[in-house]
Design a protein around this motif. Structure first.
Motif, PDB file in Angstrom:
ATOM      1  N   GLN A 135       2.564   9.082 -13.197  1.00 13.76           N
ATOM      2  CA  GLN A 135       1.545   8.201 -13.774  1.00 13.76           C
ATOM      3  C   GLN A 135       2.185   6.919 -14.309  1.00 13.76           C
ATOM      4  O   GLN A 135       1.652   5.821 -14.127  1.00 13.76           O
ATOM      5  CB  GLN A 135       0.803   8.930 -14.906  1.00 13.76           C
ATOM      6  CG  GLN A 135      -0.086  10.068 -14.439  1.00 13.76           C
ATOM      7  CD  GLN A 135      -0.726  10.810 -15.600  1.00 13.76           C
ATOM      8  OE1 GLN A 135      -0.581  10.427 -16.766  1.00 13.76           O
ATOM      9  NE2 GLN A 135      -1.429  11.888 -15.298  1.00 13.76           N
ATOM     10  N   ARG A 136       3.327   7.088 -14.976  1.00  9.99           N
ATOM     11  CA  ARG A 136       4.036   5.911 -15.499  1.00  9.99           C
ATOM     12  C   ARG A 136       4.468   4.986 -14.368  1.00  9.99           C
ATOM     13  O   ARG A 136       4.291   3.774 -14.430  1.00  9.99           O
ATOM     14  CB  ARG A 136       5.269   6.359 -16.288  1.00  9.99           C
ATOM     15  CG  ARG A 136       6.087   5.202 -16.880  1.00  9.99           C
ATOM     16  CD  ARG A 136       7.519   5.608 -17.100  1.00  9.99           C
ATOM     17  NE  ARG A 136       8.188   5.943 -15.847  1.00  9.99           N
ATOM     18  CZ  ARG A 136       9.385   6.541 -15.775  1.00  9.99           C
ATOM     19  NH1 ARG A 136      10.007   6.914 -16.881  1.00  9.99           N
ATOM     20  NH2 ARG A 136       9.931   6.788 -14.594  1.00  9.99           N
ATOM     21  N   ASN A 137       5.051   5.556 -13.313  1.00  5.25           N
ATOM     22  CA  ASN A 137       5.523   4.753 -12.193  1.00  5.25           C
ATOM     23  C   ASN A 137       4.382   3.990 -11.523  1.00  5.25           C
ATOM     24  O   ASN A 137       4.532   2.839 -11.143  1.00  5.25           O
ATOM     25  CB  ASN A 137       6.242   5.641 -11.170  1.00  5.25           C
ATOM     26  CG  ASN A 137       7.526   6.221 -11.721  1.00  5.25           C
ATOM     27  OD1 ASN A 137       7.953   5.861 -12.820  1.00  5.25           O
ATOM     28  ND2 ASN A 137       8.156   7.109 -10.972  1.00  5.25           N
ATOM     29  N   GLN A 138       3.231   4.662 -11.394  1.00  6.72           N
ATOM     30  CA  GLN A 138       2.068   4.002 -10.805  1.00  6.72           C
ATOM     31  C   GLN A 138       1.626   2.832 -11.681  1.00  6.72           C
ATOM     32  O   GLN A 138       1.291   1.755 -11.177  1.00  6.72           O
ATOM     33  CB  GLN A 138       0.927   5.008 -10.635  1.00  6.72           C
ATOM     34  CG  GLN A 138      -0.274   4.464  -9.871  1.00  6.72           C
ATOM     35  CD  GLN A 138      -0.031   4.401  -8.372  1.00  6.72           C
ATOM     36  OE1 GLN A 138       1.036   4.796  -7.898  1.00  6.72           O
ATOM     37  NE2 GLN A 138      -0.996   3.891  -7.629  1.00  6.72           N
ATOM     38  N   LYS A 185      13.419   4.386  -6.608  1.00  7.51           N
ATOM     39  CA  LYS A 185      12.932   5.718  -6.227  1.00  7.51           C
ATOM     40  C   LYS A 185      11.597   5.633  -5.495  1.00  7.51           C
ATOM     41  O   LYS A 185      11.348   6.364  -4.534  1.00  7.51           O
ATOM     42  CB  LYS A 185      12.796   6.605  -7.474  1.00  7.51           C
ATOM     43  CG  LYS A 185      14.139   7.056  -8.039  1.00  7.51           C
ATOM     44  CD  LYS A 185      13.958   7.907  -9.281  1.00  7.51           C
ATOM     45  CE  LYS A 185      15.317   8.321  -9.860  1.00  7.51           C
ATOM     46  NZ  LYS A 185      15.154   9.084 -11.116  1.00  7.51           N
ATOM     47  N   ILE A 186      10.725   4.731  -5.950  1.00  9.80           N
ATOM     48  CA  ILE A 186       9.429   4.564  -5.298  1.00  9.80           C
ATOM     49  C   ILE A 186       9.618   4.050  -3.871  1.00  9.80           C
ATOM     50  O   ILE A 186       8.975   4.525  -2.925  1.00  9.80           O
ATOM     51  CB  ILE A 186       8.533   3.602  -6.110  1.00  9.80           C
ATOM     52  CG1 ILE A 186       8.157   4.240  -7.454  1.00  9.80           C
ATOM     53  CG2 ILE A 186       7.273   3.234  -5.332  1.00  9.80           C
ATOM     54  CD1 ILE A 186       7.427   3.310  -8.400  1.00  9.80           C
ATOM     55  N   VAL A 237       2.709   6.770  -3.130  1.00 10.97           N
ATOM     56  CA  VAL A 237       3.738   7.824  -3.175  1.00 10.97           C
ATOM     57  C   VAL A 237       3.868   8.537  -4.522  1.00 10.97           C
ATOM     58  O   VAL A 237       4.540   9.567  -4.612  1.00 10.97           O
ATOM     59  CB  VAL A 237       5.128   7.254  -2.786  1.00 10.97           C
ATOM     60  CG1 VAL A 237       5.105   6.752  -1.356  1.00 10.97           C
ATOM     61  CG2 VAL A 237       5.557   6.157  -3.744  1.00 10.97           C
ATOM     62  N   ASN A 238       3.256   8.006  -5.577  1.00  8.91           N
ATOM     63  CA  ASN A 238       3.446   8.607  -6.901  1.00  8.91           C
ATOM     64  C   ASN A 238       2.518   9.804  -7.134  1.00  8.91           C
ATOM     65  O   ASN A 238       1.354   9.778  -6.749  1.00  8.91           O
ATOM     66  CB  ASN A 238       3.211   7.557  -7.996  1.00  8.91           C
ATOM     67  CG  ASN A 238       4.238   6.443  -7.951  1.00  8.91           C
ATOM     68  OD1 ASN A 238       5.435   6.709  -7.941  1.00  8.91           O
ATOM     69  ND2 ASN A 238       3.778   5.201  -7.901  1.00  8.91           N
ATOM     70  N   GLU A 283       0.819  -1.207   0.000  1.00  3.76           N
ATOM     71  CA  GLU A 283       0.000   0.000   0.000  1.00  3.76           C
ATOM     72  C   GLU A 283       0.853   1.257   0.000  1.00  3.76           C
ATOM     73  O   GLU A 283       0.531   2.250  -0.654  1.00  3.76           O
ATOM     74  CB  GLU A 283      -0.946   0.001   1.209  1.00  3.76           C
ATOM     75  CG  GLU A 283      -2.066  -1.035   1.140  1.00  3.76           C
ATOM     76  CD  GLU A 283      -2.999  -0.829  -0.048  1.00  3.76           C
ATOM     77  OE1 GLU A 283      -3.090   0.310  -0.544  1.00  3.76           O
ATOM     78  OE2 GLU A 283      -3.625  -1.809  -0.487  1.00  3.76           O
ATOM     79  N   LYS A 284       1.977   1.214   0.708  1.00  4.06           N
ATOM     80  CA  LYS A 284       2.873   2.378   0.747  1.00  4.06           C
ATOM     81  C   LYS A 284       3.451   2.665  -0.631  1.00  4.06           C
ATOM     82  O   LYS A 284       3.622   3.826  -1.021  1.00  4.06           O
ATOM     83  CB  LYS A 284       3.991   2.140   1.761  1.00  4.06           C
ATOM     84  CG  LYS A 284       3.523   2.168   3.210  1.00  4.06           C
ATOM     85  CD  LYS A 284       4.697   1.965   4.164  1.00  4.06           C
ATOM     86  CE  LYS A 284       4.221   1.984   5.615  1.00  4.06           C
ATOM     87  NZ  LYS A 284       5.334   1.749   6.562  1.00  4.06           N
ATOM     88  N   LEU A 285       3.750   1.603  -1.382  1.00  2.00           N
ATOM     89  CA  LEU A 285       4.290   1.792  -2.735  1.00  2.00           C
ATOM     90  C   LEU A 285       3.258   2.437  -3.652  1.00  2.00           C
ATOM     91  O   LEU A 285       3.590   3.220  -4.537  1.00  2.00           O
ATOM     92  CB  LEU A 285       4.725   0.448  -3.327  1.00  2.00           C
ATOM     93  CG  LEU A 285       5.888  -0.289  -2.663  1.00  2.00           C
ATOM     94  CD1 LEU A 285       6.192  -1.578  -3.422  1.00  2.00           C
ATOM     95  CD2 LEU A 285       7.139   0.581  -2.606  1.00  2.00           C
TER      96      LEU A 285
END
Length: 303
Positions: free
Chosen positions: A134-137, A232-233, A125-126, A120-122
């Motif tokens: 958006q890409r990272n998510q 980074k995430i 954070v984006n 959930e923490k990951l």
């Protein structure tokens, strides 16, 4: 040495063309052959057909003296066994000196996985107003939703995603293809990224591409790029556990089994050729199995 080099090149060509081996697999085989050839040169053995069981045992001793793990030694021996099988098939040697060599099986490490609280923490954070965010998510949601390998996620193309039925076409090891379903969270993050953030990233690039995941310059994201994104995430989420892309694959498999998915289904979703590769995940679900047993069996407890 030229004799060895020619045979090595013929073997790696065979791996690429006939076995559809990935570049990583070919590299490992070449490294293992190189280790063996260096050993043969030190022992003044100039022809592969001169290698017998005694020389193989000496090579094995040399590997252990280098303090290599059992897993590394087993891989090298397996590579050379396959190499000599190829030499037999092509008439270069009459026998395989590695065929009867037995090695103690290395204990399979239990895969690490993330608990839901850590996951959930990951996901929180984006910055979803930013194209990179958006890409990272979308990357995090896709890796967890499907359990795909990083290389498979990296190779994902726009036309591989079918939003109408919620599946994506995955090209796995050995060019094998499989379809994997994905749920609402992955769908939402992919739709947002593809229709907004990806368009903005693509505008920064010099050429057009159908790759789903792009870097900040509008080019396809590399495997190294995926690892940097995840690092980074994790840093933003302030997690104390080490998270690598493969851990999300482990997490996917563990959570599926914990929630009642059968082993064969998880095998199919992960793209494992053998069920034994999937069975390693059952080790981390024993607590769950015990809990279900104690709550379900009529004579398990005195409730």
């Amino acid at each position: 040495m030229n004799h060895y080099k020619e045979l090595s090149e013929a073997f790696t060509e065979y791996l690429r063309l006939e076995k559809n081996a990935s570049p990583y697999t070919v590299k490992y085989y070449k490294d293992d052959l190189e280790t063996f050839f260096v050993f043969l040169n030190k022992e003044h053995i100039d022809r592969l057909e001169k290698v017998d069981f005694q020389i193989v045992r000496l090579f094995l001793t040399t590997l252990y003296n280098q303090k290599l793990s059992r897993r590394s030694v087993s891989r090298k021996i397996s590579s050379l066994r396959t190499f000599y099988r190829f030499l037999e098939r092509t008439g270069k040697v009459d026998g395989n000196p590695f065929i009867h060599l037995t090695l103690p099986k290395a204990a399979k490490p239990i895969p690490g996985f993330l608990y839901m609280e850590e996951l959930e923490k990951l996901f929180e954070v984006n910055d979803l107003s930013d194209p990179v965010g958006q890409r990272n998510q979308a990357i995090i949601e896709t890796l967890y939703a499907t359990g795909v390998r990083v290389s498979e996620c990296q190779g994902l193309l726009l036309e591989d995603i079918d939003f109408t039925i919620g599946t994506m076409l995955i090209r796995g090891k050995g060019r094998k293809e499989r379809y994997i379903p994905f749920g609402r969270f992955a769908e939402d993050s992919l739709q947002t990224y593809i229709n907004d953030g990806r368009e903005k990233l693509l505008a920064k690039g010099k050429t057009s591409t159908n790759s789903v995941f792009l870097n900040a310059r509008g080019n396809p994201l590399t495997a190294r790029g995926f690892r940097l994104v995840l690092n980074k995430i994790v840093e933003k989420a302030a997690l104390t556990v080490h998270v690598h892309p493969h851990k999300l694959r482990h997490t996917f498999a563990t959570h599926m089994l914990n929630e009642g998915a059968d082993l064969r289904t998880v095998q199919e979703l992960l793209g494992h050729e053998n069920l034994s590769s999937t069975q390693v995940y059952t080790h981390v679900t024993k607590d769950r199995l015990r809990s279900v047993y104690m709550n379900s069996h009529p004579r398990a407890s005195d409730k």
